[in-house]
Design a protein around this motif. Structure first.
Motif, PDB file in Angstrom:
ATOM      1  N   TYR A   9       0.832  -1.197   0.000  1.00 20.30           N
ATOM      2  CA  TYR A   9       0.000   0.000   0.000  1.00 20.30           C
ATOM      3  C   TYR A   9       0.872   1.256   0.000  1.00 20.30           C
ATOM      4  O   TYR A   9       0.585   2.223  -0.701  1.00 20.30           O
ATOM      5  CB  TYR A   9      -0.928   0.003   1.223  1.00 20.30           C
ATOM      6  N   TRP A  13       0.928   2.983  -5.502  1.00 19.90           N
ATOM      7  CA  TRP A  13      -0.271   3.779  -5.284  1.00 19.90           C
ATOM      8  C   TRP A  13      -1.531   3.133  -5.837  1.00 19.90           C
ATOM      9  O   TRP A  13      -2.640   3.517  -5.478  1.00 19.90           O
ATOM     10  CB  TRP A  13      -0.084   5.198  -5.810  1.00 19.90           C
ATOM     11  N   ARG A  14      -1.376   2.135  -6.696  1.00 20.00           N
ATOM     12  CA  ARG A  14      -2.505   1.349  -7.198  1.00 20.00           C
ATOM     13  C   ARG A  14      -2.051  -0.090  -7.374  1.00 20.00           C
ATOM     14  O   ARG A  14      -0.870  -0.340  -7.621  1.00 20.00           O
ATOM     15  CB  ARG A  14      -2.970   1.872  -8.557  1.00 20.00           C
ATOM     16  N   LEU A 122      -8.561  -0.810   4.250  1.00 18.96           N
ATOM     17  CA  LEU A 122      -7.788   0.110   3.424  1.00 18.96           C
ATOM     18  C   LEU A 122      -7.385  -0.540   2.105  1.00 18.96           C
ATOM     19  O   LEU A 122      -7.462   0.078   1.044  1.00 18.96           O
ATOM     20  CB  LEU A 122      -6.550   0.563   4.192  1.00 18.96           C
ATOM     21  N   LEU A 123      -6.997  -1.819   2.156  1.00 25.45           N
ATOM     22  CA  LEU A 123      -6.591  -2.527   0.937  1.00 25.45           C
ATOM     23  C   LEU A 123      -7.776  -2.768   0.000  1.00 25.45           C
ATOM     24  O   LEU A 123      -7.589  -2.798  -1.223  1.00 25.45           O
ATOM     25  CB  LEU A 123      -5.922  -3.864   1.291  1.00 25.45           C
ATOM     26  N   TRP A 126      -8.023   0.465  -1.761  1.00 24.34           N
ATOM     27  CA  TRP A 126      -6.845   0.554  -2.626  1.00 24.34           C
ATOM     28  C   TRP A 126      -7.030  -0.277  -3.884  1.00 24.34           C
ATOM     29  O   TRP A 126      -6.712   0.159  -4.979  1.00 24.34           O
ATOM     30  CB  TRP A 126      -5.629   0.092  -1.822  1.00 24.34           C
ATOM     31  N   SER A 127      -7.573  -1.483  -3.734  1.00 24.65           N
ATOM     32  CA  SER A 127      -7.754  -2.370  -4.888  1.00 24.65           C
ATOM     33  C   SER A 127      -8.746  -1.805  -5.901  1.00 24.65           C
ATOM     34  O   SER A 127      -8.677  -2.129  -7.083  1.00 24.65           O
ATOM     35  CB  SER A 127      -8.219  -3.757  -4.435  1.00 24.65           C
ATOM     36  N   GLU A 131     -10.076   6.148  -2.532  1.00 22.64           N
ATOM     37  CA  GLU A 131      -9.553   6.538  -1.229  1.00 22.64           C
ATOM     38  C   GLU A 131     -10.727   7.061  -0.416  1.00 22.64           C
ATOM     39  O   GLU A 131     -11.470   7.920  -0.874  1.00 22.64           O
ATOM     40  CB  GLU A 131      -8.490   7.618  -1.395  1.00 22.64           C
TER      41      GLU A 131
END
Length: 150
Positions: A9, A13-14, A122-123, A126-127, A131
């Motif tokens: 993470y 950033w992606r 958070l992941l 992120w996936s 945000e």
């Protein structure tokens, strides 16, 4: 496993910015992560990718969720409370709630500590290349003892 996920993470950033699996494994190993940690994290991410990119059967927006014992055992009371907070605040839709629950159940050991649960949430964002808003990011990142109260 969670340390590897946090590293990914923080450094990519992606998800699509990550190198292919073999090269990523070598990079993570060179940084000092153990092979079993790397394997667990990449397997977990593969499952997340399958869920977020697939067309799984997902709940209706106004559905009610009843948790089974295995989910309650894996979540633990703190993570369950935080999950209810996120759903109640409208941060997690029923669809995202199911993705989070699936990924909690995919963790090799449980119950999941609250800090680890926050990493999983958070992941998930992120996936998806999303945000959460700043207040939710604050909840996901800042420890209660480090929080400044005005």
């Amino acid at each position: 496993m969670f340390d590897v996920l946090v590293y990914l993470y923080e450094h990519y950033w992606r998800p699509d910015a990550c190198p292919e699996s073999g090269q990523l494994t070598r990079k993570l190993s060179a940084v000092g992560f153990e092979p079993d940690e790397i394997s667990e994290a990449l397997t977990w991410l593969d499952g997340l990718n399958a869920l977020t990119q697939g067309t799984a059967c997902l709940p209706a927006p106004n559905s009610i969720r009843v948790f089974v014992d295995a989910e309650l055992d894996r979540l633990g009371p703190e993570a369950l409370g935080f999950l209810h907070f996120l759903v109640g605040a409208g941060v997690l839709t029923p669809t995202l709630r199911e993705v989070v629950l699936d990924r909690v159940l995919a963790v090799p050991r449980g119950p999941v500590a609250l800090d680890d649960f926050k990493v999983l949430v958070l992941l998930v964002f992120w996936s998806l290349g999303e945000e959460p808003d700043a207040l939710i990011l604050d909840e996901l990142f800042v420890d209660d003892e480090d929080r400044l109260i005005h």
